[in-house]
Design a protein around this motif. Structure first.
Motif: not given
Length: 80
Positions: A50-53, A58-70
């Motif tokens: 829920r928090e990630e959604i 507001s996440m930067d692109d690097a954080a989004k890419l890391d999240l995608f891997d997760a």
């Protein structure tokens, strides 16, 4: 009234992630399921919490890419 034509199957997570990577800024991995698993607290479609959604925009692109891997790792671990 909803007909069978109105009901779309959920999108595949790998597909939505690859599509999101091509967008500027990086887009959402949403698979159109939007239902949280009561046991894990993760979306049954994209495997975000829920928090990630809530904070995704507001996440930067690097954080989004890391999240995608997760997210892909979470899906693999779930056996789905």
């Amino acid at each position: 009234m909803t007909t069978t034509q109105d009901i779309r199957p959920p999108l595949d997570l790998a597909f939505t992630i690859e599509r999101a990577k091509t967008q500027t800024p990086i887009g959402s991995p949403c698979t159109d399921v939007c239902k949280l698993d009561p046991e894990t607290g993760l979306c049954l479609g994209c495997f975000r919490s829920r928090e990630e959604i809530k904070t995704f925009r507001s996440m930067d692109d690097a954080a989004k890419l890391d999240l995608f891997d997760a997210l892909l790792a979470r899906r693999a671990a779930s056996g789905k």
